[in-house]
Design a protein around this motif. Structure first.
Motif, PDB file in Angstrom:
ATOM      1  N   GLU A  52       0.802  -1.221   0.000  1.00 10.87           N
ATOM      2  CA  GLU A  52       0.000   0.000   0.000  1.00 10.87           C
ATOM      3  C   GLU A  52       0.838   1.276   0.000  1.00 10.87           C
ATOM      4  O   GLU A  52       0.374   2.318  -0.478  1.00 10.87           O
ATOM      5  N   LYS A  53       2.066   1.219   0.531  1.00 14.63           N
ATOM      6  CA  LYS A  53       2.906   2.420   0.604  1.00 14.63           C
ATOM      7  C   LYS A  53       4.348   2.066   0.239  1.00 14.63           C
ATOM      8  O   LYS A  53       5.239   2.053   1.079  1.00 14.63           O
ATOM      9  N   PRO A  54       4.560   1.752  -1.041  1.00 18.13           N
ATOM     10  CA  PRO A  54       5.883   1.276  -1.468  1.00 18.13           C
ATOM     11  C   PRO A  54       7.016   2.271  -1.205  1.00 18.13           C
ATOM     12  O   PRO A  54       8.140   1.846  -0.908  1.00 18.13           O
ATOM     13  N   GLU A  55       6.744   3.567  -1.322  1.00 11.16           N
ATOM     14  CA  GLU A  55       7.807   4.546  -1.084  1.00 11.16           C
ATOM     15  C   GLU A  55       8.254   4.511   0.386  1.00 11.16           C
ATOM     16  O   GLU A  55       9.446   4.533   0.685  1.00 11.16           O
ATOM     17  N   LEU A  56       7.296   4.461   1.286  1.00 12.24           N
ATOM     18  CA  LEU A  56       7.620   4.358   2.707  1.00 12.24           C
ATOM     19  C   LEU A  56       8.341   3.044   2.984  1.00 12.24           C
ATOM     20  O   LEU A  56       9.309   3.000   3.749  1.00 12.24           O
ATOM     21  N   PHE A  57       7.872   1.980   2.350  1.00 14.96           N
ATOM     22  CA  PHE A  57       8.509   0.676   2.550  1.00 14.96           C
ATOM     23  C   PHE A  57       9.986   0.723   2.156  1.00 14.96           C
ATOM     24  O   PHE A  57      10.846   0.192   2.870  1.00 14.96           O
ATOM     25  N   ASN A  58      10.281   1.348   1.033  1.00 14.96           N
ATOM     26  CA  ASN A  58      11.674   1.408   0.570  1.00 14.96           C
ATOM     27  C   ASN A  58      12.561   2.158   1.565  1.00 14.96           C
ATOM     28  O   ASN A  58      13.714   1.768   1.796  1.00 14.96           O
ATOM     29  N   ILE A  59      12.025   3.202   2.168  1.00 17.43           N
ATOM     30  CA  ILE A  59      12.788   3.952   3.175  1.00 17.43           C
ATOM     31  C   ILE A  59      13.059   3.069   4.392  1.00 17.43           C
ATOM     32  O   ILE A  59      14.187   2.977   4.891  1.00 17.43           O
ATOM     33  N   LEU A  60      12.000   2.403   4.874  1.00 16.05           N
ATOM     34  CA  LEU A  60      12.140   1.546   6.049  1.00 16.05           C
ATOM     35  C   LEU A  60      13.029   0.338   5.764  1.00 16.05           C
ATOM     36  O   LEU A  60      13.786  -0.118   6.625  1.00 16.05           O
TER      37      LEU A  60
END
Length: 302
Positions: A52-60
């Motif tokens: 649902e939030k791939p950009e946030l996932f990549n950061i984490l």
């Protein structure tokens, strides 16, 4: 987590669980179950955030190495030892050794005027070897993971552990009150609520010599809202199963659900829920297993 080669499972050793009268124990049931729950939650949110939030996932993922850790979590979570109810009495061992410790007559300590009277007769090392608990331990597990255990298992453990619990912590009575409400023991629930209220508001002024018990005051709120009014969240869903004390006519309180302000009123046989905003969001909740949808106001007989 420590691997036990003999049993082929992971153990959690040398901890102090919620019951502070049992120090440096292995496999405290609350600790093990909550570690298992937290790992499963991490796995769930890994998938949710990634999709649902791939950009946030990549950061984490860069910070926490989630991709590689996921494999570790999945491998270990299924091998964590979770103490099961005993076949003969459905009692779950609080830890590896609790049920093998000495049983003594705790009557005078259960009827104590001041907390900690046990230590007039026993040292902390001796207390550690007796089947006695300072505060809620298994009951906290049933409170937080209530849908994981049957009512029969909860009652069997209540009957075993509550007589051995001295409630020497101000946080214990309110937790037991909620569980008593869950088991529909209204008389016991109200007695526990009264005793919890008297920690700071009762006739025994010594209880507050070192200041008020702020967390215990939160526990009193939980007695009323989570216990007597039966408000809970399970799987992200709202549930309201009222169990009002026999000597109460009604209780009214505010509740914020997903940013929507509600007023909830519980009387002897009627539940009223009112939405105090212009939000168009329809609130879904259950009452004793029946699903309802709140638009502006709803009245439900129970």
């Amino acid at each position: 987590l420590e691997w036990n080669e003999e049993k082929k499972e992971y153990h959690i050793n040398n901890v102090i669980g919620p019951d502070e009268y049992k120090e440096h124990v292995n496999n405290n049931a609350f600790t093990n179950y909550m570690a298992h729950w937290n790992l499963n939650l991490a796995i769930e949110y890994y998938s949710k955030i990634k999709s649902e939030k791939p950009e946030l996932f990549n950061i984490l993922n860069k910070k926490l190495e989630l991709d590689s850790n996921l494999k570790v979590w999945k491998d270990k979570v299924v091998k964590i030892y979770l103490p099961e109810p005993r076949k003969e009495d459905s009692v779950i061992p609080q830890d590896d050794t609790y049920l093998s410790k000495e049983i003594i007559d705790l009557t005078k300590y259960k009827n104590q005027e001041h907390v900690g009277s046990l230590f007039k007769d026993y040292s902390l090392d001796q207390v550690n070897e007796i089947q006695v608990s300072k505060q809620a331990d298994m009951m906290v597990l049933f409170y937080l993971l209530e849908n994981r255990f049957s009512t029969d298992v909860k009652r069997a453990n209540w009957n075993y552990y509550e007589p051995k619990t001295l409630h020497d912590s101000s946080l214990s009575l309110s937790t037991h009150c909620v569980l008593a409400s869950d088991m529909n023991d209204k008389e016991m629930a109200y007695d526990l609520f009264r005793r919890a209220s008297e920690i700071d508001l009762g006739p025994n002024m010594k209880t507050s010599d070192h200041g008020i018990h702020a967390a215990s005051l939160g526990g009193i709120w939980q007695c009323i809202v989570n216990g007597f009014s039966g408000v809970r969240m399970l799987g992200g869903e709202l549930r309201i199963d009222p169990k009002l004390p026999e000597n109460w006519n009604e209780v009214i309180f505010p509740l914020n659900w997903h940013g929507v302000n509600l007023t909830i009123k519980v009387d002897k046989n009627l539940l009223t829920v009112v939405k105090n905003s212009d939000s168009d969001e329809k609130i879904k909740f259950t009452v004793y297993g029946t699903e309802y949808i709140l638009d502006k106001k709803i009245e439900i007989k129970y």
